[in-house]
Design an enzyme around this catalytic site. Structure first.
Site, short mmCIF file in Angstrom:
data_model
loop_
_atom_site.label_atom_id
_atom_site.label_comp_id
_atom_site.label_asym_id
_atom_site.label_seq_id
_atom_site.Cartn_x
_atom_site.Cartn_y
_atom_site.Cartn_z
N ARG A 115 0.90 -1.20 -0.14
CA ARG A 115 -0.05 0.00 0.05
C ARG A 115 0.80 1.47 0.01
O ARG A 115 2.10 1.32 0.58
CB ARG A 115 -0.96 0.03 1.28
CG ARG A 115 -1.97 -0.94 1.41
CD ARG A 115 -2.65 -0.85 2.69
NE ARG A 115 -3.74 -2.12 2.52
CZ ARG A 115 -3.26 -3.26 3.32
NH1 ARG A 115 -2.31 -3.35 4.00
NH2 ARG A 115 -4.47 -4.08 3.32
N LYS A 169 -2.62 -1.95 7.76
CA LYS A 169 -4.05 -1.82 7.86
C LYS A 169 -4.54 -2.52 9.10
O LYS A 169 -4.03 -3.78 8.82
CB LYS A 169 -4.83 -1.87 6.48
CG LYS A 169 -5.96 -1.48 6.68
CD LYS A 169 -6.69 -1.71 5.27
CE LYS A 169 -8.21 -1.41 5.03
NZ LYS A 169 -8.82 -1.46 3.94
N HIS A 217 -2.19 2.81 -5.88
CA HIS A 217 -2.73 1.60 -5.18
C HIS A 217 -2.90 0.47 -6.53
O HIS A 217 -3.09 -0.80 -6.46
CB HIS A 217 -4.00 1.83 -4.66
CG HIS A 217 -4.62 0.78 -3.71
ND1 HIS A 217 -3.94 0.36 -2.50
CD2 HIS A 217 -5.57 -0.31 -3.83
CE1 HIS A 217 -4.55 -0.62 -2.01
NE2 HIS A 217 -5.58 -1.12 -2.77
N ARG A 250 -0.60 -2.35 -6.60
CA ARG A 250 -1.09 -3.47 -5.72
C ARG A 250 -1.88 -4.54 -6.46
O ARG A 250 -1.82 -5.94 -6.28
CB ARG A 250 -1.67 -2.88 -4.55
CG ARG A 250 -2.01 -3.93 -3.33
CD ARG A 250 -2.37 -3.29 -1.88
NE ARG A 250 -2.98 -3.99 -1.09
CZ ARG A 250 -2.53 -4.73 0.03
NH1 ARG A 250 -1.17 -4.87 0.17
NH2 ARG A 250 -3.25 -5.57 0.79
N HIS A 279 -4.52 -9.70 3.90
CA HIS A 279 -5.92 -9.67 4.05
C HIS A 279 -6.42 -10.22 5.02
O HIS A 279 -5.75 -11.31 5.35
CB HIS A 279 -6.60 -10.13 2.67
CG HIS A 279 -6.58 -9.16 1.60
ND1 HIS A 279 -6.63 -9.38 0.04
CD2 HIS A 279 -6.36 -7.56 1.45
CE1 HIS A 279 -6.46 -8.35 -0.45
NE2 HIS A 279 -6.36 -7.28 0.19
N TYR A 301 -9.77 -10.56 -6.62
CA TYR A 301 -8.76 -10.46 -7.94
C TYR A 301 -8.86 -11.71 -9.08
O TYR A 301 -8.34 -11.37 -10.13
CB TYR A 301 -7.48 -10.45 -7.58
CG TYR A 301 -7.05 -9.35 -6.71
CD1 TYR A 301 -6.67 -7.98 -7.38
CD2 TYR A 301 -6.79 -9.25 -5.32
CE1 TYR A 301 -6.38 -6.88 -6.42
CE2 TYR A 301 -6.61 -8.10 -4.59
CZ TYR A 301 -6.34 -6.87 -5.23
OH TYR A 301 -6.05 -5.90 -4.23
#
Length: 287
Positions: A135, A160, A226, A229, A252, A261
């Site tokens: 990120r 995150k 972004h 990524r 994640h 994705y």
């Protein structure tokens, strides 16, 4: 209570909760703008004022759903936690998150982006963003000590959700990082600011250099930092890496976030055959 006192009380509560630095900054900014909009301290405003403000952001400012939801979260925290006022949350609903498919750069376009770089530091930043799937805030916060060449990984601290994780460090990425280190000799922060002695580069500075090279590489797609990524995850999936492995690399929490994705891959790259084709082939085989 003055507007400044409201903000000071808010800062105390977000720090007490241990929220991430990014969340703290977001809440502070959103509440500050809310008070400036009415030119009153939030203690003199109520639920209907919140409703009108969020409606203004949606219809007049035309902010994206995610941005409006950030204001919503900040104001819910302010009133629910800092002021200890019970709000009717049905009256201040959050926007349904609309997730559109991002544009994905091909490997050739990624290479063109690297080739457009006229500065070793900038190329190193872009290669690290893509090569590790980081990120924007993560690449800006990298320290020299976060590079582990023996295990070929990057240590990502306080990502995150306030979680630490390890990211992929490819040989190509390690090689250019070593070249960069020899040329620039960074001490603490891997990518440091030229204007602020001893400070890391700002996210805005990285965004600016990214868009500079997108233009220079003649890339017409609507991409952001972004997007690197997104490209990392999509290209790994296309090369056969498992969704579960990519989930760990991206950090994640929910596998559903990684499975998104799968939708970005072209059908032909999945090598999936339609059941109709199989029926036709079976019919031909049977004469």
């Amino acid at each position: 209570m003055t507007k400044e006192e409201v903000l000071a009380k808010l800062v105390f509560d977000v720090e007490l909760r241990g929220l991430s630095k990014n969340t703290q900054a977001e809440y502070y900014t959103k509440v500050k703008l809310f008070q400036e909009h009415y030119n009153k301290p939030a203690t003199e405003l109520g639920q209907e004022d919140i409703r009108q403000f969020l409606h203004y952001l949606t219809t007049e400012k035309k902010l994206a759903s995610g941005s409006v939801n950030t204001y919503n979260s900040a104001l819910r925290f302010l009133y629910g936690v800092t002021f200890n006022i019970k709000l009717n949350l049905k009256q201040i609903p959050r926007h349904r998150k609309q997730r559109k498919f991002p544009e994905i750069l091909t490997k050739e376009e990624i290479q063109a982006l690297f080739d457009a770089c006229d500065n070793l530091r900038d190329k190193c930043i872009l290669m690290t963003l893509y090569g590790a799937g980081l990120r924007l805030s993560e690449v800006a916060s990298l320290k020299v000590s976060d590079i582990d060449s023996s295990k070929m990984q990057l240590f990502i601290r306080n990502a995150k959700g306030s979680k630490d994780r390890y990211a992929l460090l490819s040989q190509a990425n390690l090689d250019i990082l070593r070249t960069y280190w020899k040329a620039y000799r960074p001490k603490e922060w891997l990518f440091y600011s030229r204007n602020r002695n001893g400070a890391p580069m700002t996210s805005r500075a990285i965004q600016n250099l990214f868009h500079k090279y997108v233009i220079k590489a003649n890339i017409s797609k609507n991409v952001t930092v972004h997007s690197m990524r997104h490209c990392f995850a999509t290209h790994l999936l296309a090369s056969g890496v498992s969704v579960f492995h990519i989930k760990q690399l991206l950090g994640h929490t929910d596998i559903a976030s990684t499975c998104f994705y799968l939708h970005l891959l072209k059908i032909e790259s999945l090598n999936v055959k339609s059941p109709l084709d199989e029926l036709v082939e079976l019919d031909k085989a049977n004469g």
